[in-house]
Motif scaffolding. Structure first.
Motif, PDB file in Angstrom:
ATOM      1  N   VAL A  74      28.242  60.657  25.744  1.00  0.00           N
ATOM      2  CA  VAL A  74      27.610  61.883  25.232  1.00  0.00           C
ATOM      3  C   VAL A  74      26.111  61.871  25.489  1.00  0.00           C
ATOM      4  O   VAL A  74      25.525  62.888  25.899  1.00  0.00           O
ATOM      5  N   ARG A  75      25.478  60.725  25.287  1.00  0.00           N
ATOM      6  CA  ARG A  75      24.018  60.654  25.474  1.00  0.00           C
ATOM      7  C   ARG A  75      23.636  60.849  26.936  1.00  0.00           C
ATOM      8  O   ARG A  75      22.547  61.352  27.237  1.00  0.00           O
ATOM      9  N   GLU A  76      24.505  60.433  27.846  1.00  0.00           N
ATOM     10  CA  GLU A  76      24.185  60.537  29.273  1.00  0.00           C
ATOM     11  C   GLU A  76      24.790  61.773  29.936  1.00  0.00           C
ATOM     12  O   GLU A  76      24.793  61.884  31.156  1.00  0.00           O
ATOM     13  N   ALA A  77      25.290  62.691  29.115  1.00  0.00           N
ATOM     14  CA  ALA A  77      25.783  63.954  29.674  1.00  0.00           C
ATOM     15  C   ALA A  77      24.632  64.663  30.386  1.00  0.00           C
ATOM     16  O   ALA A  77      23.473  64.597  29.948  1.00  0.00           O
ATOM     17  N   ASP A  78      24.949  65.325  31.482  1.00  0.00           N
ATOM     18  CA  ASP A  78      23.931  65.998  32.295  1.00  0.00           C
ATOM     19  C   ASP A  78      23.063  66.899  31.423  1.00  0.00           C
ATOM     20  O   ASP A  78      23.526  67.903  30.884  1.00  0.00           O
ATOM     21  N   ARG A  79      21.777  66.530  31.284  1.00  0.00           N
ATOM     22  CA  ARG A  79      20.902  67.266  30.370  1.00  0.00           C
ATOM     23  C   ARG A  79      20.626  68.679  30.860  1.00  0.00           C
ATOM     24  O   ARG A  79      20.403  69.598  30.057  1.00  0.00           O
ATOM     25  N   ASP A  80      20.639  68.889  32.161  1.00  0.00           N
ATOM     26  CA  ASP A  80      20.428  70.245  32.676  1.00  0.00           C
ATOM     27  C   ASP A  80      21.556  71.168  32.222  1.00  0.00           C
ATOM     28  O   ASP A  80      21.319  72.315  31.822  1.00  0.00           O
ATOM     29  N   VAL A  81      22.780  70.656  32.304  1.00  0.00           N
ATOM     30  CA  VAL A  81      23.930  71.451  31.871  1.00  0.00           C
ATOM     31  C   VAL A  81      23.870  71.693  30.364  1.00  0.00           C
ATOM     32  O   VAL A  81      24.129  72.800  29.880  1.00  0.00           O
ATOM     33  N   ARG A 126      26.488  66.125  49.282  1.00  0.00           N
ATOM     34  CA  ARG A 126      26.047  66.149  47.900  1.00  0.00           C
ATOM     35  C   ARG A 126      25.379  67.462  47.518  1.00  0.00           C
ATOM     36  O   ARG A 126      25.527  67.951  46.404  1.00  0.00           O
ATOM     37  N   ASP A 127      24.618  68.079  48.462  1.00  0.00           N
ATOM     38  CA  ASP A 127      23.919  69.303  48.107  1.00  0.00           C
ATOM     39  C   ASP A 127      24.848  70.502  47.992  1.00  0.00           C
ATOM     40  O   ASP A 127      24.441  71.585  47.604  1.00  0.00           O
ATOM     41  N   ALA A 128      26.127  70.304  48.323  1.00  0.00           N
ATOM     42  CA  ALA A 128      27.078  71.418  48.212  1.00  0.00           C
ATOM     43  C   ALA A 128      27.769  71.435  46.876  1.00  0.00           C
ATOM     44  O   ALA A 128      28.493  72.366  46.551  1.00  0.00           O
ATOM     45  N   ALA A 129      27.556  70.397  46.056  1.00  0.00           N
ATOM     46  CA  ALA A 129      28.239  70.307  44.763  1.00  0.00           C
ATOM     47  C   ALA A 129      27.583  71.267  43.795  1.00  0.00           C
ATOM     48  O   ALA A 129      26.374  71.410  43.731  1.00  0.00           O
ATOM     49  N   VAL A 130      28.406  71.906  42.981  1.00  0.00           N
ATOM     50  CA  VAL A 130      27.907  72.824  41.963  1.00  0.00           C
ATOM     51  C   VAL A 130      28.488  72.400  40.638  1.00  0.00           C
ATOM     52  O   VAL A 130      29.689  72.227  40.494  1.00  0.00           O
ATOM     53  N   VAL A 131      27.647  72.195  39.644  1.00  0.00           N
ATOM     54  CA  VAL A 131      28.092  71.808  38.324  1.00  0.00           C
ATOM     55  C   VAL A 131      28.185  73.040  37.458  1.00  0.00           C
ATOM     56  O   VAL A 131      27.235  73.812  37.380  1.00  0.00           O
ATOM     57  N   LYS A 132      29.342  73.253  36.846  1.00  0.00           N
ATOM     58  CA  LYS A 132      29.549  74.428  36.014  1.00  0.00           C
ATOM     59  C   LYS A 132      29.795  74.008  34.567  1.00  0.00           C
ATOM     60  O   LYS A 132      30.380  72.961  34.317  1.00  0.00           O
ATOM     61  N   VAL A 133      29.377  74.829  33.641  1.00  0.00           N
ATOM     62  CA  VAL A 133      29.614  74.564  32.242  1.00  0.00           C
ATOM     63  C   VAL A 133      31.061  74.922  31.940  1.00  0.00           C
ATOM     64  O   VAL A 133      31.526  75.992  32.299  1.00  0.00           O
ATOM     65  N   PRO A 134      31.820  74.007  31.298  1.00  0.00           N
ATOM     66  CA  PRO A 134      33.217  74.287  30.988  1.00  0.00           C
ATOM     67  C   PRO A 134      33.333  75.546  30.139  1.00  0.00           C
ATOM     68  O   PRO A 134      32.525  75.781  29.248  1.00  0.00           O
ATOM     69  N   ALA A 135      34.366  76.340  30.396  1.00  0.00           N
ATOM     70  CA  ALA A 135      34.587  77.554  29.594  1.00  0.00           C
ATOM     71  C   ALA A 135      35.151  77.186  28.230  1.00  0.00           C
ATOM     72  O   ALA A 135      35.778  76.167  28.050  1.00  0.00           O
ATOM     73  N   GLU A 194      21.212  71.723  28.392  1.00  0.00           N
ATOM     74  CA  GLU A 194      20.140  72.669  28.052  1.00  0.00           C
ATOM     75  C   GLU A 194      20.507  74.089  28.471  1.00  0.00           C
ATOM     76  O   GLU A 194      20.153  75.056  27.787  1.00  0.00           O
ATOM     77  N   ALA A 195      21.224  74.233  29.595  1.00  0.00           N
ATOM     78  CA  ALA A 195      21.664  75.561  30.017  1.00  0.00           C
ATOM     79  C   ALA A 195      22.631  76.147  28.995  1.00  0.00           C
ATOM     80  O   ALA A 195      22.549  77.342  28.659  1.00  0.00           O
ATOM     81  N   ALA A 196      23.531  75.306  28.483  1.00  0.00           N
ATOM     82  CA  ALA A 196      24.474  75.776  27.472  1.00  0.00           C
ATOM     83  C   ALA A 196      23.758  76.136  26.180  1.00  0.00           C
ATOM     84  O   ALA A 196      24.089  77.131  25.524  1.00  0.00           O
ATOM     85  N   ARG A 197      22.755  75.342  25.816  1.00  0.00           N
ATOM     86  CA  ARG A 197      21.977  75.659  24.616  1.00  0.00           C
ATOM     87  C   ARG A 197      21.228  76.975  24.798  1.00  0.00           C
ATOM     88  O   ARG A 197      21.121  77.787  23.871  1.00  0.00           O
ATOM     89  N   GLY A 198      20.716  77.188  26.002  1.00  0.00           N
ATOM     90  CA  GLY A 198      20.008  78.424  26.282  1.00  0.00           C
ATOM     91  C   GLY A 198      20.911  79.646  26.245  1.00  0.00           C
ATOM     92  O   GLY A 198      20.439  80.774  26.036  1.00  0.00           O
TER      93      GLY A 198
END
Length: 238
Positions: free
Chosen positions: A114-121, A229-238, A123-127
């Motif tokens: 949990v602590r190492e979960a992608d912080r960008d994702v 690697r630059d083609a990967a897209v990380v999405k927030v789970p629905a 923060e995007a979910a929090r936003g």
């Protein structure tokens, strides 16, 4: 190889699988001990680890406290529990000792995941206006699921291996086969019992690995290792 061959002959003897003292009964007892201890471990470790990982506080202290269970030999804990009133409560001394031994890997992996979960994702979910509960259950836990499952696998395999100690407390399980073999000086029975424990640990590990792959909510969303690697897209789970 003679001992292995003799053990194989003992394992393939149908008479050793039947009866109240047979392999089938002992295997069932071992699986029951493992399942109960693992469920209790998960109920204790997961809520604590996930919440502490979410708030980012107290995790190091909780991990250090849980690691005390690793520092004390499980057999010593079992022996002490047998001297308490719990010693007369059937398999519960064994189950408690197994839980104390299994909590550290599950607690540590879940917290770190949990602590190492992608912080960008995160923060995007929090936003997006997600509540703390939604953030934990819909973002952080799915992202942490590989490490959480690794902790569960580690705890399960440790429990399977250590549950053999139930025999020293008068309990059931595959450990009774080993202790009976020693008591009667039957080497094939001792080796056969040890092989059964090892095989069961491997089977449990394989089943949990398969379950992890099937239940991983992000399995289909993770980039192919062969994909740039630059083609990967990380999405927030629905």
């Amino acid at each position: 190889m003679g001992a292995i061959a003799d053990a194989w002959s003992w394992l393939t003897d149908g008479s050793n699988w039947s009866g109240a003292e047979g392999i089938g009964v002992r295997l069932g007892e071992h699986l029951w001990l493992t399942a109960v201890a693992l469920v209790i471990t998960a109920l204790i470790a997961l809520p604590v680890a996930l919440w502490l990982g979410h708030i980012g506080k107290g995790g190091a202290l909780a991990i250090n406290i849980s690691n005390v269970g690793r520092a004390v030999p499980t057999l010593a804990v079992l022996g002490l529990l047998l001297l308490t009133p719990l010693g007369k409560q059937g398999n519960w001394p064994t189950i408690i000792a197994l839980v104390l031994f299994a909590v550290p890997p599950l607690l540590t992996n879940a917290y770190v995941g949990v602590r190492e979960a992608d912080r960008d994702v995160v923060e995007a979910a929090r936003g997006m206006g997600m509540s703390p509960w939604q953030l934990l259950t819909r973002v952080e836990v799915p992202l942490a699921s590989p490490l959480i499952m690794t902790g569960i696998r580690s705890a399960a395999v440790q429990i399977v291996a250590t549950a053999t100690l139930a025999a020293f407390a008068g309990g059931g399980g595959l450990g009774r086969i080993i202790t009976h073999g020693f008591a009667t000086s039957r080497t094939p029975e001792v080796v056969g019992g040890a092989l059964l424990v090892a095989a069961l640990a491997l089977v449990v590990e394989a089943v949990l690995v398969l379950g992890q792959r099937l239940l991983d909510p992000l399995r289909k969303r993770r980039p192919d290792p062969a994909e740039p690697r630059d083609a990967a897209v990380v999405k927030v789970p629905a």
